[in-house]
Design a protein around this motif. Structure first.
Motif, PDB file in Angstrom:
ATOM      1  N   ILE A  40      12.241   4.027   0.392  1.00 17.41           N
ATOM      2  CA  ILE A  40      11.268   5.033   0.582  1.00 17.41           C
ATOM      3  C   ILE A  40       9.868   3.896   0.379  1.00 17.41           C
ATOM      4  O   ILE A  40       8.866   3.685   1.270  1.00 17.41           O
ATOM      5  CB  ILE A  40      11.009   6.152  -0.052  1.00 17.41           C
ATOM      6  N   VAL A  41       9.796   3.677  -0.774  1.00 19.78           N
ATOM      7  CA  VAL A  41       8.591   2.698  -1.214  1.00 19.78           C
ATOM      8  C   VAL A  41       8.991   1.338  -1.020  1.00 19.78           C
ATOM      9  O   VAL A  41       9.873   0.857  -1.744  1.00 19.78           O
ATOM     10  CB  VAL A  41       8.134   2.874  -2.825  1.00 19.78           C
ATOM     11  N   PRO A  42       8.050   0.412  -0.341  1.00 19.61           N
ATOM     12  CA  PRO A  42       8.516  -1.074  -0.340  1.00 19.61           C
ATOM     13  C   PRO A  42       8.567  -1.837  -1.659  1.00 19.61           C
ATOM     14  O   PRO A  42       8.025  -1.463  -2.674  1.00 19.61           O
ATOM     15  CB  PRO A  42       7.134  -1.646   0.302  1.00 19.61           C
ATOM     16  N   GLY A  43       9.572  -2.525  -1.698  1.00 22.22           N
ATOM     17  CA  GLY A  43       9.846  -3.336  -2.829  1.00 22.22           C
ATOM     18  C   GLY A  43       8.880  -4.486  -3.395  1.00 22.22           C
ATOM     19  O   GLY A  43       7.836  -4.873  -2.695  1.00 22.22           O
ATOM     20  N   LEU A  44       9.324  -5.197  -4.415  1.00 22.12           N
ATOM     21  CA  LEU A  44       8.130  -5.989  -5.116  1.00 22.12           C
ATOM     22  C   LEU A  44       7.960  -7.307  -4.041  1.00 22.12           C
ATOM     23  O   LEU A  44       7.022  -7.894  -4.386  1.00 22.12           O
ATOM     24  CB  LEU A  44       8.897  -6.552  -6.342  1.00 22.12           C
ATOM     25  N   HIS A  45       8.745  -7.503  -3.150  1.00 23.96           N
ATOM     26  CA  HIS A  45       8.609  -8.957  -2.394  1.00 23.96           C
ATOM     27  C   HIS A  45       8.126  -8.592  -1.067  1.00 23.96           C
ATOM     28  O   HIS A  45       8.054  -9.357  -0.167  1.00 23.96           O
ATOM     29  CB  HIS A  45       9.995  -9.731  -2.370  1.00 23.96           C
ATOM     30  N   SER A  46       7.585  -7.248  -0.715  1.00 18.91           N
ATOM     31  CA  SER A  46       6.965  -7.004   0.327  1.00 18.91           C
ATOM     32  C   SER A  46       5.375  -6.689   0.126  1.00 18.91           C
ATOM     33  O   SER A  46       4.755  -6.436  -0.845  1.00 18.91           O
ATOM     34  CB  SER A  46       7.756  -5.440   0.661  1.00 18.91           C
ATOM     35  N   TYR A 158       7.420  -8.215 -14.041  1.00 17.24           N
ATOM     36  CA  TYR A 158       7.020  -7.190 -13.019  1.00 17.24           C
ATOM     37  C   TYR A 158       5.346  -7.295 -12.760  1.00 17.24           C
ATOM     38  O   TYR A 158       4.903  -7.306 -11.824  1.00 17.24           O
ATOM     39  CB  TYR A 158       7.599  -5.820 -13.277  1.00 17.24           C
ATOM     40  N   LEU A 159       4.862  -7.107 -14.223  1.00 20.23           N
ATOM     41  CA  LEU A 159       3.494  -6.857 -14.310  1.00 20.23           C
ATOM     42  C   LEU A 159       2.941  -8.467 -13.595  1.00 20.23           C
ATOM     43  O   LEU A 159       1.853  -8.203 -12.818  1.00 20.23           O
ATOM     44  CB  LEU A 159       2.974  -6.739 -15.578  1.00 20.23           C
ATOM     45  N   GLU A 160       3.179  -9.511 -13.738  1.00 26.48           N
ATOM     46  CA  GLU A 160       2.792 -10.623 -13.265  1.00 26.48           C
ATOM     47  C   GLU A 160       2.770 -10.682 -11.840  1.00 26.48           C
ATOM     48  O   GLU A 160       1.901 -11.109 -11.029  1.00 26.48           O
ATOM     49  CB  GLU A 160       3.380 -11.918 -13.871  1.00 26.48           C
ATOM     50  N   ASN A 165      -1.687 -11.261  -8.388  1.00 30.61           N
ATOM     51  CA  ASN A 165      -2.601 -11.878  -7.589  1.00 30.61           C
ATOM     52  C   ASN A 165      -3.884 -10.886  -6.876  1.00 30.61           C
ATOM     53  O   ASN A 165      -4.555 -11.182  -5.995  1.00 30.61           O
ATOM     54  CB  ASN A 165      -1.943 -12.356  -6.314  1.00 30.61           C
ATOM     55  N   LEU A 166      -3.904  -9.635  -7.378  1.00 31.30           N
ATOM     56  CA  LEU A 166      -4.922  -8.658  -7.050  1.00 31.30           C
ATOM     57  C   LEU A 166      -6.151  -8.932  -7.535  1.00 31.30           C
ATOM     58  O   LEU A 166      -5.886  -9.050  -8.901  1.00 31.30           O
ATOM     59  CB  LEU A 166      -4.139  -7.190  -7.488  1.00 31.30           C
ATOM     60  N   SER A 190       0.016 -12.784 -18.926  1.00 25.60           N
ATOM     61  CA  SER A 190      -1.071 -13.903 -18.947  1.00 25.60           C
ATOM     62  C   SER A 190      -2.616 -13.534 -19.381  1.00 25.60           C
ATOM     63  O   SER A 190      -2.687 -12.239 -19.290  1.00 25.60           O
ATOM     64  CB  SER A 190      -0.998 -14.629 -17.744  1.00 25.60           C
ATOM     65  N   ALA A 191      -3.313 -14.571 -19.729  1.00 23.94           N
ATOM     66  CA  ALA A 191      -4.762 -14.025 -20.384  1.00 23.94           C
ATOM     67  C   ALA A 191      -5.359 -13.716 -19.078  1.00 23.94           C
ATOM     68  O   ALA A 191      -6.264 -12.764 -19.294  1.00 23.94           O
ATOM     69  CB  ALA A 191      -5.202 -15.524 -20.757  1.00 23.94           C
ATOM     70  N   ALA A 192      -5.014 -14.099 -17.823  1.00 22.11           N
ATOM     71  CA  ALA A 192      -5.759 -13.734 -16.714  1.00 22.11           C
ATOM     72  C   ALA A 192      -5.746 -12.127 -16.417  1.00 22.11           C
ATOM     73  O   ALA A 192      -6.601 -11.417 -16.091  1.00 22.11           O
ATOM     74  CB  ALA A 192      -5.418 -14.435 -15.488  1.00 22.11           C
ATOM     75  N   ILE A 193      -4.403 -11.536 -16.720  1.00 18.52           N
ATOM     76  CA  ILE A 193      -4.039 -10.322 -16.495  1.00 18.52           C
ATOM     77  C   ILE A 193      -4.656  -9.610 -17.723  1.00 18.52           C
ATOM     78  O   ILE A 193      -5.071  -8.485 -17.426  1.00 18.52           O
ATOM     79  CB  ILE A 193      -2.399 -10.054 -16.457  1.00 18.52           C
TER      80      ILE A 193
END
Length: 374
Positions: A40-46, A158-160, A165-166, A190-193
């Motif tokens: 139903i919901v697109p996966g992590l690589h989509s 997962y979070l990374e 990249n958002l 990571s520090a950026a997140i």
């Protein structure tokens, strides 16, 4: 009293621009993550997404009423919550993406998460809590002697990948183990997140070992962590917490208060009380005292022995314990008495220690209560 379903009736017509994201919205999204969004919901690589309204329509197209009624209580209530969210202007057009659901018996890992785009500036990463699989529950027990557990490492990855990249502000949350995963991933990312994280919600999830709460990243993240527990919390009081804790009134008793549907809501916030209940403090004190008396090897041995019994009796989900439960209990008793001497000794001594510590903590609580009244 009112709960999150009533909140959707009261506030569902108000967009985030009209009424900003709040603590109750967090619990709703955390509870929604228990829905099985496979195919139903697109996966992590989509790079695709789907709105909550579209996901709800698709779910009810793919699953019959009989299938939904046969779900365990937590999953079934989450499906009904999704259906109601889909009819609310506040949630219907939020988009879902990056759905992941992993159950690995070999590594004793149960992990699931979904990313919700709230608006043009904010995303909420929802980590699912413990489902009804025995693998998921064993991972919870493993937290008492293992740091990190596999799901915590998975949460960082997962979070990374999901939001790295958002260009948006990041909120994260979860219920039960999901709350623990949200905090852990936020701390270890990571520090950026970490800089883009605005709030992390731990809804009645366990705390952490000292090695985590003493690290600098945890201390830096602490002002952004909001931990919410019901007044008779048991799961949420496990291990160590350094953050301030919000205590919420619940319409249920004891362990049943772990159910988010039982938390009392008024307007756009929870109804709070000053402290967790005496029963919660007794259970928490008992477990912590018992764990302090067991070394890491003994804790690991006890957990392995306990789940070996469940595996031998073909208990694969928590629901299995409610089917022919007396037969299961008799099978378990027979297995305990026939275990290898070392395993049987550890199991029986740990159970005895648990009862002894419970009795001691209860007596201390009664004495404290008497002295307070005097």
């Amino acid at each position: 009293m009112a709960n999150i379903m009533d909140y959707l009736d009261w506030r569902g017509d108000l967009t985030l621009k009209q009424s900003p994201f709040n603590e109750v919205d967090n619990l709703i999204l955390s509870q929604m993550s228990y829905v099985n969004f496979e195919q139903i919901v697109p996966g992590l690589h989509s790079d695709q997404d789907i709105t909550i309204k579209e996901a709800s329509d698709l779910f009810f197209t793919q699953h019959s009423e009989l299938e939904i009624n046969n779900l365990n209580f937590l999953m079934k209530m989450s499906v009904h919550l999704l259906e109601k969210m889909a009819s609310c202007e506040r949630f219907a057009e939020m988009s879902l993406s990056n759905y992941v659901n992993i159950i690995d018996h070999h590594t004793q890992k149960q992990f699931s998460a979904v990313t919700i785009t709230l608006d043009e500036d904010n995303v909420f990463v929802a980590f699912r809590g413990t489902d009804n699989t025995i693998v998921g529950w064993k991972e919870n027990f493993n937290m008492t002697f293992m740091s990190p557990v596999p799901a915590q490492l998975e949460a960082i990855v997962y979070l990374e990948k999901a939001v790295g990249n958002l260009d948006k502000n990041i909120l994260a949350g979860g219920h039960s183990k999901g709350g623990n995963l949200a905090v852990y991933a936020a701390v270890k990312s990571s520090a950026a997140i970490r800089e883009r994280i605005t709030t992390v919600y731990n809804n009645d999830g366990p705390g952490f070992h000292r090695d985590v709460i003493e690290c600098m990243e945890y201390k830096d993240m602490l002002p952004k962590v909001k931990t919410i527990v019901p007044q008779s919390s048991i799961v949420g009081m496990m291990l160590e917490h350094e953050e301030e804790i919000m205590v919420v009134k619940s319409g249920e008793k004891l362990l049943m208060q772990h159910d988010p549907m039982s938390w009392d809501v008024l307007g756009n916030s929870f109804i709070c009380v000053a402290n967790v209940s005496k029963e919660s403090r007794i259970v928490d004190g008992t477990l912590k005292s018992m764990l302090q008396k067991l070394n890491e090897s003994q804790r690991s041995h006890f957990v392995d022995s306990l789940f070996q019994i469940l595996d031998t009796t073909n208990v694969n989900t928590i629901d299995d314990l409610t089917q022919d439960k007396w037969k299961k209990i008799m099978e378990i008793i027979k297995i305990v008495t026939s275990m290898e001497p070392e395993n049987r000794k550890v199991m029986m001594e740990t159970i005895k220690l648990l009862f002894n510590e419970g009795n001691r903590v209860y007596k201390e609580a009664k004495l404290e209560e008497k002295s307070t009244k005097a």
